[in-house]
Scaffold this motif. Structure first.
Motif, mmCIF file in Angstrom:
data_model
loop_
_atom_site.group_PDB
_atom_site.id
_atom_site.type_symbol
_atom_site.label_atom_id
_atom_site.label_comp_id
_atom_site.label_asym_id
_atom_site.label_seq_id
_atom_site.Cartn_x
_atom_site.Cartn_y
_atom_site.Cartn_z
ATOM 1 N N GLY A 34 0.815 -1.211 0.000
ATOM 2 C CA GLY A 34 0.000 0.000 0.000
ATOM 3 C C GLY A 34 0.837 1.243 0.000
ATOM 4 O O GLY A 34 0.346 2.340 -0.294
ATOM 5 N N GLY A 35 2.131 1.102 0.332
ATOM 6 C CA GLY A 35 3.044 2.230 0.290
ATOM 7 C C GLY A 35 3.348 2.649 -1.136
ATOM 8 O O GLY A 35 3.306 1.843 -2.073
ATOM 9 N N SER A 36 3.672 3.924 -1.314
ATOM 10 C CA SER A 36 3.833 4.480 -2.664
ATOM 11 C C SER A 36 4.992 3.863 -3.431
ATOM 12 O O SER A 36 5.003 3.885 -4.662
ATOM 13 N N ASN A 37 5.988 3.314 -2.735
ATOM 14 C CA ASN A 37 7.165 2.771 -3.412
ATOM 15 C C ASN A 37 7.331 1.279 -3.182
ATOM 16 O O ASN A 37 8.342 0.697 -3.556
ATOM 17 N N TYR A 38 6.337 0.647 -2.573
ATOM 18 C CA TYR A 38 6.495 -0.751 -2.152
ATOM 19 C C TYR A 38 6.794 -1.679 -3.334
ATOM 20 O O TYR A 38 7.742 -2.463 -3.304
ATOM 21 N N PHE A 39 5.976 -1.599 -4.384
ATOM 22 C CA PHE A 39 6.124 -2.548 -5.489
ATOM 23 C C PHE A 39 7.381 -2.292 -6.318
ATOM 24 O O PHE A 39 7.845 -3.183 -7.023
ATOM 25 N N ASN A 40 7.938 -1.103 -6.207
ATOM 26 C CA ASN A 40 9.203 -0.838 -6.903
ATOM 27 C C ASN A 40 10.385 -1.517 -6.222
ATOM 28 O O ASN A 40 11.445 -1.659 -6.835
#
Length: 753
Positions: A34-40
């Motif tokens: 859910g964090g803005s950079n998590y999937f990166n």
């Protein structure tokens, strides 16, 4: 002067290079889903891989590719443009909006060049040899629980609580009687208390769906659940101007549960026969399976006490009960979780899975060879069983079979996933049915998720471990080397300063059993400092917190707290998963007692470490872990100073029937166990800082748990803290999840650091 400038320039370049190579600190936006950079920052994956018979294919946005099993080279099978052109040219689909992606498409028919996908509330088939639309099934716009049958090209689905089948040339047919032309105010045609075609028994016993196609597609078995007698739990939606009552059907331990029956719908006659199982109020109906000839359907029936399971056969045409083929008893509980699997080369034999010998293993049963069914003792020392068909063990040992992927028919082998190498791993093996020989497929290290080709000759292996971010391969099932399709790197490891993570074992409170632990030291660890420590705990059945995967399964929050200067510990205590039935059921009728003793051993281990401040030990967990966190804070108040309990069970009499009664019996039959595990009775013991966090409409651990605990604390004069996420369920998702971990972190920083 020129040389001086060159020297200064080189120094600046060296400094900038050093700065560029310095690893960064991470934030909750980086490590929390859910964090803005998590999937990166997670290792990339190779999505869309599947089997088309024995051909490996990959579905992408713009095209579907075939992948050579020898070389890994790809070639295009069909493009998105081709399919959209065909949709525009077809009379039925020409007004549809263009299809945007092929990532969810499948190729279910080996040997047929046909792609199947859902689009515009339809199930559509496209033949990429003739370039024609071959299938177009109309689905309701509110359709859910899709179950596509490739044998008859039909799809079963639900709308609200009603069950439908959409078939070629027949259109949509309701399976259950529709009581009203239009849905009622609750959105259901047949009422909110009668549910067709969905999972039952609250998804226990391996039940994850409610429809079961027969092998040739001539019949559809389905669950019917009558909840009219089940108490409504009064959940409240506070997002409306005046809060709205939106009750859940929630049968609590010891109370009246729902009634389940099994129907069989005949696709040709369009009529339904219900299995004549007798009174359905005293049993659970699990693991529905079909005989290959479609004449018999099998159900594993479990009594309400969950200590006696019977494998029962029924006649499909009449619904009449035929016979009991196998039964198993245990003084604590029996937990059937797997349907029968018939051998493709001998349809008179099937595989049955049981924990009767202490671990989940495979047993081959012969339907043609009857036995007297004498009572026998399981190797676990507590189970007893009766075999009414000749039964041969296929696997044995102090490890368990986790999954059956399928068969290699030519070699008469079963492809399985198991913990044979380590309980921290899943490895894939081929198992020879005749001699029991097992051959390892793929690396010995780590966790393997595999898809088996139609013939059983190859698997697509998705492999990760603590040292391998990800490798995706096509592997032959004979154990030989295959071809790597994809290797990932880990952006977190490459770009961020991470803590040291180790695993090991400590002794359980019984002094004999080894327990696995995961220890995370603070980032920039200084052995001369004293650090606060937090135990992250679950401790309950069907969960294991430590595996040989990335960071040994440490969550992003654990890493973040290590960056904040905490030592983080997790212990898989007795009662948790993948260690056998005795390891799990030692907690029977006394949930929390043995598990807490083991977590205390973990706390003692922390206190033995010279760099841990033994007076600053906190604890955090969710759900069963919330129960453990609260219990530890109240039972060992001098040891645990700060706790954050999420969605906790407080009183097991408020928990649901199936799970609660399996592990605790009923409040009527186990009053002392329920009393000991009732945390309201310990409310006066609270000394440290305890925060309880819940979702406002939690359907799993209902809010009553926490509300009644707060009242008990008020009456006892103790002061827990409390936080609610309005309209959230048992877990916080998306941005709420980031906020949740900000909140938890702040609490520990305020009161433990």
């Amino acid at each position: 002067m020129k040389r001086l400038f060159q020297f200064i320039f080189l120094l600046c370049m060296a400094a900038s290079t050093i700065t560029a190579q310095e690893k960064k600190a991470y934030t909750l936006e980086d490590v929390i889903p859910g964090g803005s950079n998590y999937f990166n920052l997670t290792p990339k994956n190779m999505s869309g891989l599947q089997w088309w018979g024995d051909v490996c294919v990959r579905t992408e946005v713009e095209e579907i590719l075939s992948v050579n099993t020898k070389s890994g080279k790809t070639s295009t099978l069909v493009t998105l443009k081709e399919i959209n052109d065909a949709l525009q040219q077809n009379e039925t689909t020409k007004e549809f909006k263009p299809l945007r992606t092929l990532t969810s498409a499948s190729l279910p028919y080996a040997g047929r060049k046909e792609v199947v996908f859902r689009h515009n509330h339809h199930m559509i088939g496209y033949d990429f040899a003739t370039k024609q639309i071959t299938l177009c099934l109309n689905l309701n716009e509110r359709a859910a629980n899709f179950d596509f049958c490739k044998e008859n090209s039909s799809v079963a689905y639900t709308v609200g609580n009603d069950l439908y089948v959409s078939a070629p040339q027949k259109g949509n047919k309701p399976i259950n009687p529709i009581l009203a032309i239009c849905p009622n105010e609750n959105g259901y045609a047949s009422g909110p208390s009668i549910v067709y075609g969905q999972s039952v028994h609250r998804n226990e016993f391996g039940i994850m769906k409610g429809t079961f196609w027969s092998p040739k597609g001539n019949y559809l078995a389905f669950y019917r659940m009558d909840q009219t007698m089940v108490t409504d739990y009064p959940q409240v939606n506070t997002s409306t101007r005046i809060a709205t009552l939106e009750p859940d059907k929630y049968p609590m331990a010891g109370m009246t549960s729902h009634k389940v029956t099994v129907g069989v719908y005949d696709m040709r006659s369009e009529k339904t026969v219900y299995l004549q199982a007798g009174d359905p109020t005293d049993r659970y109906f699990t693991n529905i399976s079909w005989a290959p000839d479609e004449k018999t359907v099998y159900v594993i029936e479990l009594n309400r006490d969950q200590n006696h399971a019977q494998l029962v056969s029924y006649d499909v045409a009449s619904g009449k009960k035929l016979e009991v083929l196998y039964e198993e008893k245990h003084p604590k509980y029996v937990e059937p979780q797997h349907p029968l699997i018939f051998l493709p080369w001998d349809q008179s034999k099937f595989i049955y899975q049981s924990q009767r010998d202490g671990f989940n293993h495979l047993y081959l049963m012969d339907t043609q060879t009857k036995m007297y069914g004498d009572t026998q003792q399981g190797k676990d020392g507590e189970s007893t069983y009766n075999e009414y068909r000749k039964t041969t063990p296929l696997t044995e040992g102090n490890w368990l079979v986790q999954d059956v992927l399928g068969f290699n028919t030519d070699k008469k082998e079963i492809i399985i996933g198991s913990t044979e190498i380590s309980p921290l791993q899943t490895n894939i093996f081929s198992l020879n049915v005749k001699n029991g020989k097992r051959t390892l497929i793929g690396a010995e290290d780590g966790m393997h998720r595999a898809q088996l080709s139609a013939s059983g000759t190859y698997v697509i292996d998705n492999f990760t471990s603590a040292s391998v971010p990800r490798i995706v391969s096509i592997l032959p099932t004979n154990g030989k080397k295959g071809v790597e399709l994809f290797t990932a790197t880990d952006p977190m490891i490459e770009g961020y300063k991470l803590p040291e993570i180790t695993i090991g074992t400590i002794k359980a409170a019984d002094g004999e059993t080894d327990l696995y632990y995961r220890l995370i030291k603070p980032v920039d660890f200084d052995p001369n400092k004293k650090y606060p420590a937090i135990i992250y705990v679950y401790g309950g059945p069907h969960a294991q917190m430590i595996h040989n995967t990335r960071f040994y399964d440490a969550r992003g929050w654990d890493l973040y707290m290590a960056q904040q200067g905490y030592v983080m510990l997790t212990v898989d205590s007795r009662g948790s998963d993948n260690r056998g039935i005795k390891f799990e059921n030692c907690t029977f009728r006394q949930l929390g007692t043995e598990e807490m003793k083991d977590q205390v051993e973990g706390a003692k281990f922390l206190q033995s470490l010279p760099y841990v401040d033994g007076n600053k030990i906190g604890v955090h967990g969710w759900s069963f872990g919330g129960f453990m966190t609260t219990n530890l804070m109240l039972t060992y108040p001098d040891l645990f100073k700060v706790g954050v309990a999420g969605g906790p069970v407080i009183d097991w009499q408020f928990y649901e029937v199936m799970y609660g009664e399996r592990y605790m019996d009923t409040p009527q039959t186990n009053p002392e166990g329920y009393k000991e595990a009732n945390l309201r009775n310990k409310a006066g013991n609270l000394k440290g800082r305890l925060q309880i966090i819940i979702g406002g409409t939690d359907p799993t651990c209902v809010p009553q748990h926490s509300y009644t605990f707060l009242r008990a604390c008020i009456e006892a004069g103790t002061h827990p803290d409390f936080f609610v996420y309005p309209e959230d369920g048992h877990n916080m998702m998306g941005r709420d999840r980031v906020h949740l971990h900000e909140h938890i972190t702040r609490y520990f920083n305020d009161f433990l650091k």
